[in-house]
Design an enzyme around this catalytic site. Structure first.
Site, short mmCIF file in Angstrom:
data_model
loop_
_atom_site.label_atom_id
_atom_site.label_comp_id
_atom_site.label_asym_id
_atom_site.label_seq_id
_atom_site.Cartn_x
_atom_site.Cartn_y
_atom_site.Cartn_z
N GLU A 174 43.97 -51.09 71.63
CA GLU A 174 42.65 -50.69 71.10
C GLU A 174 42.05 -51.75 70.19
O GLU A 174 42.33 -51.78 68.99
CB GLU A 174 42.76 -49.36 70.33
CG GLU A 174 41.39 -48.90 69.79
CD GLU A 174 41.42 -47.57 69.03
OE1 GLU A 174 42.51 -47.05 68.76
OE2 GLU A 174 40.33 -47.10 68.69
N LYS A 216 41.60 -49.35 75.24
CA LYS A 216 40.71 -48.42 74.52
C LYS A 216 39.68 -49.25 73.76
O LYS A 216 39.90 -49.65 72.61
CB LYS A 216 41.53 -47.55 73.56
CG LYS A 216 40.70 -46.63 72.69
CD LYS A 216 41.53 -45.51 72.08
CE LYS A 216 40.71 -44.73 71.08
NZ LYS A 216 41.30 -43.43 70.74
P1 13P Z 1 36.86 -41.94 67.37
O1 13P Z 1 36.60 -41.45 68.76
O2 13P Z 1 36.53 -40.92 66.31
O3 13P Z 1 36.28 -43.29 67.12
O4 13P Z 1 38.43 -42.08 67.23
C1 13P Z 1 39.12 -42.69 68.24
C2 13P Z 1 40.29 -43.37 67.70
O5 13P Z 1 41.40 -43.06 68.06
C3 13P Z 1 40.11 -44.46 66.75
O6 13P Z 1 41.30 -45.16 66.63
#
Ligand code: 13P
Length: 338
Positions: A174, A216
């Site tokens: 991510e 992600k």
């Molecule tokens: P949000 O969808 O609230 O941005 O959170 C996703 C997430 O896991 C951030 O690390």
């Protein structure tokens, strides 16, 4: 299941990922907004309500947990990972230790948590996790992100991903380019390109098998304070273009974060992306706020009204399930909400 099969199951058509891995500090902010005390039992009650919802089976392929939650027991004594598996989703775990000040840069962060990670991963596997998450954060401004931030975060993400695959789990990679700021959509496109390129360079160096990963990312979107607003169509076009150019096509699944978009915005944008998705990627959601905001409001109104909390969550999960197939519409949103 192979890592590739797990990744595909997490992002299966019509399904996405529920990010319920808010740290105790982050959920404190969410609970404060609804006047709920940040107690362990309140955190468990809210999350247990979500994980027992009827939409789990059809719309949720994986749930990301926080360390506290993966160890908790439900009111009938089963473990939280068991509850999630019973509803047909795969349990996962956030393993990073948060974004910490990056020495040498005056206002950026590098995500920490590699020390002792190999041992922690073994324990999480035994507790039932089959995938993991690590989030790197990048700011946009005139001077940021620096190449120091792009390189150090990519290096950490790759070392993390390699350790996770060694432990037979799927790493969610991510790299989040934040929405805060005045920047245009084109600036976000360019920064997201640089960030993704560096991540895939490092993942290759660290011999990560991309078939067993999920990306992600953020959507390519203008900064929250940017004057030039963009249509969902433009966001979708630029996001898909950026991903097709910068993510190797063997990556099986891409699951977006919502990043501060409203529930409807995040659903609508994902839907537009899937309407034009001509890539090999399964493209879906991995939302925290985008899936939980309405349910959280219901929890704030009455913590004991589990049915209302679940009704709100089921609706959001179903709407996002549809947008992961490009089949959502504003009419459906209104009809089903009614
Ligand atoms: P949000 O969808 O609230 O941005 O959170 C996703 C997430 O896991 C951030 O690390």
């Amino acid at each position: 299941m192979t890592l590739n099969e797990i990744a595909k199951k997490m992002c299966a058509r019509g399904k996405g990922i529920l990010a319920a891995d808010e740290s105790t500090g982050t959920i404190a902010k969410r609970f404060k907004s609804i006047n709920v005390e940040n107690l362990e039992k309140n955190r468990l009650n809210f999350r247990q309500a979500l994980f027992s919802s009827s939409a789990m089976k059809d719309c949720i392929g994986g749930v990301i947990l926080f360390d506290e939650t993966i160890r908790q027991k439900t009111t009938i004594g089963s473990s939280i990972p068991e509850l999630i598996s019973k509803h047909g989703a795969i349990p996962g775990i956030k393993v990073d230790k948060g974004a910490k000040a990056l020495a040498g840069s005056n206002n950026e962060t590098v995500t920490e948590g590699l020390d002792g990670l190999r041992e922690r991963l073994k324990e999480y596997y035994e507790l039932g996790a089959r995938f993991t998450k690590w989030r790197a954060v990048y700011k946009i401004s005139n001077e940021f992100p620096s190449s120091q931030s792009i390189k150090s975060n990519a290096h950490a993400l790759a070392r993390y991903a390699s350790l996770v695959q060694e432990a037979k789990m799927v790493p969610i990679v991510e790299p989040e380019v934040l929405m805060d700021g005045f920047h245009t959509i084109d600036k976000c496109y360019q920064v997201t390109t640089d960030v993704l390129n560096e991540c895939y360079n490092e993942l290759e160096i660290h011999k990560v098998d991309l078939k067993g990963t999920v990306l992600k990312p953020n959507m390519v979107i203008p900064g929250t304070d940017c004057k030039d607003k963009c249509s969902s169509e433009e966001i979708a076009k630029k996001t898909l273009d950026c991903l097709k150019k910068n993510v190797p096509s063997i990556v099986p699944g891409i699951a977006f974060l919502s990043g501060g978009q409203s529930e409807i915005e995040s659903t609508k944008n994902l839907n537009e992306i899937n309407k034009i998705n001509d890539s090999n990627f399964l493209i879906t959601f991995s939302y925290g706020r985008g899936l939980q905001a309405s349910a959280l409001r219901e929890f704030g109104k009455n913590q004991d009204n589990i049915l209302n909390i679940q009704k709100a969550f089921n609706h959001r999960a179903r709407m996002n399930g549809l947008s992961s197939k490009g089949e959502w519409s504003e009419d459906l949103e209104k009809e089903t909400a009614a």
